[in-house]
Write a protein that holds these residues in place. Structure first.
Motif, PDB file in Angstrom:
ATOM      1  N   ALA A 369       0.836  -1.201   0.000  1.00 54.44           N
ATOM      2  CA  ALA A 369       0.000   0.000   0.000  1.00 54.44           C
ATOM      3  C   ALA A 369       0.867   1.245   0.000  1.00 54.44           C
ATOM      4  O   ALA A 369       0.566   2.235  -0.688  1.00 54.44           O
ATOM      5  CB  ALA A 369      -0.928  -0.010   1.218  1.00 54.44           C
ATOM      6  N   ALA A 370       1.963   1.219   0.773  1.00 61.33           N
ATOM      7  CA  ALA A 370       2.885   2.359   0.786  1.00 61.33           C
ATOM      8  C   ALA A 370       3.550   2.531  -0.574  1.00 61.33           C
ATOM      9  O   ALA A 370       3.781   3.662  -1.024  1.00 61.33           O
ATOM     10  CB  ALA A 370       3.937   2.165   1.877  1.00 61.33           C
ATOM     11  N   ALA A 371       3.837   1.413  -1.241  1.00 59.45           N
ATOM     12  CA  ALA A 371       4.413   1.494  -2.586  1.00 59.45           C
ATOM     13  C   ALA A 371       3.428   2.154  -3.539  1.00 59.45           C
ATOM     14  O   ALA A 371       3.812   2.983  -4.380  1.00 59.45           O
ATOM     15  CB  ALA A 371       4.780   0.095  -3.086  1.00 59.45           C
ATOM     16  N   GLY A 372       2.155   1.816  -3.420  1.00 58.01           N
ATOM     17  CA  GLY A 372       1.139   2.465  -4.240  1.00 58.01           C
ATOM     18  C   GLY A 372       1.057   3.949  -3.977  1.00 58.01           C
ATOM     19  O   GLY A 372       0.869   4.749  -4.900  1.00 58.01           O
ATOM     20  N   PHE A 373       1.195   4.339  -2.695  1.00 58.21           N
ATOM     21  CA  PHE A 373       1.185   5.764  -2.363  1.00 58.21           C
ATOM     22  C   PHE A 373       2.373   6.472  -3.002  1.00 58.21           C
ATOM     23  O   PHE A 373       2.222   7.554  -3.594  1.00 58.21           O
ATOM     24  CB  PHE A 373       1.219   5.951  -0.844  1.00 58.21           C
ATOM     25  CG  PHE A 373       1.377   7.382  -0.440  1.00 58.21           C
ATOM     26  CD1 PHE A 373       0.282   8.233  -0.401  1.00 58.21           C
ATOM     27  CD2 PHE A 373       2.624   7.895  -0.121  1.00 58.21           C
ATOM     28  CE1 PHE A 373       0.435   9.571  -0.053  1.00 58.21           C
ATOM     29  CE2 PHE A 373       2.788   9.221   0.232  1.00 58.21           C
ATOM     30  CZ  PHE A 373       1.685  10.065   0.268  1.00 58.21           C
ATOM     31  N   MET A 374       3.563   5.883  -2.896  1.00 56.50           N
ATOM     32  CA  MET A 374       4.757   6.521  -3.453  1.00 56.50           C
ATOM     33  C   MET A 374       4.656   6.623  -4.976  1.00 56.50           C
ATOM     34  O   MET A 374       5.075   7.623  -5.564  1.00 56.50           O
ATOM     35  CB  MET A 374       5.999   5.737  -3.046  1.00 56.50           C
ATOM     36  CG  MET A 374       6.240   5.692  -1.540  1.00 56.50           C
ATOM     37  SD  MET A 374       6.291   7.339  -0.770  1.00 56.50           S
ATOM     38  CE  MET A 374       7.762   8.007  -1.529  1.00 56.50           C
ATOM     39  N   MET A 375       4.094   5.609  -5.625  1.00 54.62           N
ATOM     40  CA  MET A 375       3.916   5.667  -7.075  1.00 54.62           C
ATOM     41  C   MET A 375       2.939   6.769  -7.467  1.00 54.62           C
ATOM     42  O   MET A 375       3.143   7.466  -8.463  1.00 54.62           O
ATOM     43  CB  MET A 375       3.424   4.315  -7.595  1.00 54.62           C
ATOM     44  CG  MET A 375       4.460   3.216  -7.547  1.00 54.62           C
ATOM     45  SD  MET A 375       3.802   1.653  -8.210  1.00 54.62           S
ATOM     46  CE  MET A 375       5.129   0.531  -7.769  1.00 54.62           C
ATOM     47  N   SER A 376       1.887   6.935  -6.679  1.00 55.06           N
ATOM     48  CA  SER A 376       0.936   8.002  -6.988  1.00 55.06           C
ATOM     49  C   SER A 376       1.583   9.363  -6.819  1.00 55.06           C
ATOM     50  O   SER A 376       1.327  10.289  -7.602  1.00 55.06           O
ATOM     51  CB  SER A 376      -0.310   7.878  -6.095  1.00 55.06           C
ATOM     52  OG  SER A 376      -0.013   8.138  -4.743  1.00 55.06           O
ATOM     53  N   CYS A 377       2.442   9.499  -5.807  1.00 51.54           N
ATOM     54  CA  CYS A 377       3.155  10.771  -5.613  1.00 51.54           C
ATOM     55  C   CYS A 377       4.082  11.065  -6.790  1.00 51.54           C
ATOM     56  O   CYS A 377       4.153  12.197  -7.274  1.00 51.54           O
ATOM     57  CB  CYS A 377       3.960  10.737  -4.315  1.00 51.54           C
ATOM     58  SG  CYS A 377       2.954  10.736  -2.825  1.00 51.54           S
ATOM     59  N   ALA A 378       4.816  10.036  -7.253  1.00 53.43           N
ATOM     60  CA  ALA A 378       5.725  10.227  -8.373  1.00 53.43           C
ATOM     61  C   ALA A 378       4.958  10.535  -9.656  1.00 53.43           C
ATOM     62  O   ALA A 378       5.349  11.409 -10.439  1.00 53.43           O
ATOM     63  CB  ALA A 378       6.596   8.976  -8.557  1.00 53.43           C
ATOM     64  N   ARG A 379       3.862   9.820  -9.849  1.00 51.25           N
ATOM     65  CA  ARG A 379       3.088   9.999 -11.076  1.00 51.25           C
ATOM     66  C   ARG A 379       2.442  11.382 -11.146  1.00 51.25           C
ATOM     67  O   ARG A 379       2.345  11.979 -12.220  1.00 51.25           O
ATOM     68  CB  ARG A 379       2.009   8.901 -11.141  1.00 51.25           C
ATOM     69  CG  ARG A 379       0.998   9.049 -12.263  1.00 51.25           C
ATOM     70  CD  ARG A 379       1.626   8.885 -13.638  1.00 51.25           C
ATOM     71  NE  ARG A 379       0.632   8.946 -14.690  1.00 51.25           N
ATOM     72  CZ  ARG A 379       0.120  10.065 -15.184  1.00 51.25           C
ATOM     73  NH1 ARG A 379       0.522  11.236 -14.715  1.00 51.25           N
ATOM     74  NH2 ARG A 379      -0.776  10.020 -16.158  1.00 51.25           N
ATOM     75  N   TYR A 380       2.009  11.897 -10.010  1.00 53.05           N
ATOM     76  CA  TYR A 380       1.262  13.151  -9.991  1.00 53.05           C
ATOM     77  C   TYR A 380       1.973  14.248  -9.199  1.00 53.05           C
ATOM     78  O   TYR A 380       1.336  15.091  -8.575  1.00 53.05           O
ATOM     79  CB  TYR A 380      -0.131  12.910  -9.420  1.00 53.05           C
ATOM     80  CG  TYR A 380      -0.950  11.976 -10.283  1.00 53.05           C
ATOM     81  CD1 TYR A 380      -1.544  12.442 -11.449  1.00 53.05           C
ATOM     82  CD2 TYR A 380      -1.094  10.639  -9.953  1.00 53.05           C
ATOM     83  CE1 TYR A 380      -2.285  11.593 -12.264  1.00 53.05           C
ATOM     84  CE2 TYR A 380      -1.828   9.778 -10.757  1.00 53.05           C
ATOM     85  CZ  TYR A 380      -2.419  10.256 -11.913  1.00 53.05           C
ATOM     86  OH  TYR A 380      -3.142   9.415 -12.720  1.00 53.05           O
ATOM     87  N   ALA A 381       3.299  14.222  -9.227  1.00 53.57           N
ATOM     88  CA  ALA A 381       4.087  15.161  -8.424  1.00 53.57           C
ATOM     89  C   ALA A 381       3.741  16.610  -8.717  1.00 53.57           C
ATOM     90  O   ALA A 381       3.790  17.460  -7.825  1.00 53.57           O
ATOM     91  CB  ALA A 381       5.572  14.914  -8.656  1.00 53.57           C
ATOM     92  N   LEU A 382       3.368  16.930  -9.955  1.00 54.48           N
ATOM     93  CA  LEU A 382       3.104  18.317 -10.331  1.00 54.48           C
ATOM     94  C   LEU A 382       1.607  18.611 -10.461  1.00 54.48           C
ATOM     95  O   LEU A 382       1.227  19.684 -10.935  1.00 54.48           O
ATOM     96  CB  LEU A 382       3.808  18.639 -11.656  1.00 54.48           C
ATOM     97  CG  LEU A 382       5.332  18.464 -11.650  1.00 54.48           C
ATOM     98  CD1 LEU A 382       5.907  18.799 -13.028  1.00 54.48           C
ATOM     99  CD2 LEU A 382       5.981  19.323 -10.575  1.00 54.48           C
ATOM    100  N   ASP A 383       0.774  17.681 -10.035  1.00 55.79           N
ATOM    101  CA  ASP A 383      -0.670  17.847 -10.144  1.00 55.79           C
ATOM    102  C   ASP A 383      -1.224  18.356  -8.815  1.00 55.79           C
ATOM    103  O   ASP A 383      -1.386  17.597  -7.863  1.00 55.79           O
ATOM    104  CB  ASP A 383      -1.313  16.502 -10.514  1.00 55.79           C
ATOM    105  CG  ASP A 383      -2.794  16.627 -10.836  1.00 55.79           C
ATOM    106  OD1 ASP A 383      -3.462  17.496 -10.253  1.00 55.79           O
ATOM    107  OD2 ASP A 383      -3.281  15.843 -11.675  1.00 55.79           O
ATOM    108  N   ALA A 384      -1.515  19.647  -8.718  1.00 55.77           N
ATOM    109  CA  ALA A 384      -1.984  20.246  -7.461  1.00 55.77           C
ATOM    110  C   ALA A 384      -3.307  19.643  -7.008  1.00 55.77           C
ATOM    111  O   ALA A 384      -3.538  19.446  -5.815  1.00 55.77           O
ATOM    112  CB  ALA A 384      -2.119  21.756  -7.626  1.00 55.77           C
ATOM    113  N   GLY A 385      -4.187  19.346  -7.948  1.00 57.22           N
ATOM    114  CA  GLY A 385      -5.477  18.764  -7.598  1.00 57.22           C
ATOM    115  C   GLY A 385      -5.328  17.406  -6.950  1.00 57.22           C
ATOM    116  O   GLY A 385      -6.044  17.079  -6.000  1.00 57.22           O
TER     117      GLY A 385
END
Length: 393
Positions: A369-385
């Motif tokens: 689950a933490a890996a999924g969180f980190m991937m979402s952060c990397a994927r959307y690092a510049l997405d403010a929404g």
């Protein structure tokens, strides 16, 4: 997994409350599917998640989301629907006639939901019941806006009628700032905001209730918010389970007035000027610190699914007191950075030091689950929404 157990669709898989629901239901043997507009989510990477469905965004594309959801319900009849956030709940209620023949659900009526989701209507309902809350007005003209400011003084709070966490809230110190904030929030949210008497930051308490189809309380739980980000007005990053039957009673009274069914959380803040708890708002949905209630012994998602399936459950009102949940990634880490304090925090930023504290994402029993969180952060690092979604209550 028992072969006869129905599947459950948990929406909004980016949010940590959805992860808590997935873990709860998966441990109990239910086949769980999650839905989100991206594959990279904590709930989707959980060991307890069976399938990941890519959906349109209920916020950005509500019509497409409704069409998608109805199509899924027809293709896989018998699913229990668990919309987790406000936009997805609203769409499920708006499409209830289309969804009900194919799905199980326990949700409020659309009329009740609209009242609870509207912060001004919540304040009006609380006042009609004699509950303490900040003085509130929804000005229809600038003259009314300025009259309220004159009568109550500054600072004042400009607050959207529909928002989560601290999104859109402005604290203003003078007439010029009031005018500007009123215009800006109106432009950002497409409707005039309400104006509220300012209460200095104080202790925040939340009561969560699950109401069955006959209007009875099936489960209740109260938590104290320990830390926040943003520090003064933001969502909580650490919470502690407490006992406060008087708040449960107030929440029941308020929700009963609205004819509520399903899940909701009611929030109070203690006014440091007079020590009185004042009702702030209703969250007509699951809250992001859901993990704490489950950890403390009130398994809201499991009870919710059982009630949606028409089962009777024994009311749950007793739970472990003093349990704590921490949202290290990213909320509590941002709190520590903003106050420039890592050492000396209670509970600590890292580890537990003997305290009954758990993280709501990080878990040795469910590490992906933490890996999924980190991937979402990397994927959307510049997405403010997307970051607003990850940080919201």
């Amino acid at each position: 997994m028992k072969p006869h157990m129905p599947g459950v669709l948990v929406t909004d898989a980016l949010l940590r409350k959805s992860l808590a629901a997935v873990r709860s239901l998966g441990r109990s043997g239910y086949p769980v599917t999650v839905a989100e507009s991206t594959r990279f989510t904590p709930a989707g990477f959980s060991r307890y998640c069976g399938e990941r469905w890519i959906s349109p965004s209920p916020v950005d594309s509500p019509d497409d989301y409704a069409e998608w959801l109805i199509g899924r319900a027809k293709k896989q009849p018998g699913l229990v629907l668990m919309p987790m956030d406000e936009a997805s709940v609203r769409i499920v209620l708006e499409q209830e006639r289309e969804l009900a023949p194919f799905s199980w659900m326990l949700q409020p009526s659309l009329a009740s939901f609209r009242l609870a989701a509207d912060k001004y209507e919540t304040a009006r309902a609380a006042e009609s019941l004699g509950m303490a809350c900040p003085k509130t007005v929804r000005p229809s003209a600038e003259a009314e806006l300025l009259t309220f400011a004159k009568d109550n003084g500054f600072p004042l709070v400009v607050k959207p009628l529909h928002s989560s966490g601290s999104r859109g809230i402005r604290i203003v110190e003078n007439e010029a700032a009031l005018r500007a904030a009123y215009a800006q929030v109106t432009a950002d949210f497409g409707e005039p905001p309400m104006i509220q008497q300012y209460i200095p930051p104080g202790e925040r308490l939340d009561a969560a209730l699950l109401i069955d189809s006959e209007g009875r309380t099936a489960a209740s739980f109260v938590q104290r918010e320990v830390r926040h980000y943003p520090v003064k007005i933001g969502p909580s990053t650490v919470q502690e389970s407490i006992e406060a039957p008087e708040l449960v009673e107030q929440a029941e009274t308020l929700l009963r007035k609205l004819g509520w069914r399903g899940i909701a959380e009611v929030e109070w803040m203690r006014d440091p000027r007079d020590g009185e708890l004042k009702l702030m708002e209703i969250n007509p949905r699951y809250w992001n610190s859901l993990h704490l209630a489950i950890q403390s012994g009130v398994d809201f998602p499991l009870l919710h699914v059982r009630l949606a399936l028409g089962e009777r459950v024994e009311p749950v009102r007793r739970y472990r007191i003093g349990q704590m949940t921490r949202n290290l990634l990213p909320g509590d880490l941002l709190h520590a950075l903003s106050v420039r304090k890592v050492r000396g925090l209670q509970p600590p930023l890292f580890g537990s030091r003997g305290l009954p504290v758990e993280d709501d994402i990080l878990s040795w029993r469910d590490p992906m689950a933490a890996a999924g969180f980190m991937m979402s952060c990397a994927r959307y690092a510049l997405d403010a929404g997307m970051w607003r979604s990850l940080l919201k209550r």
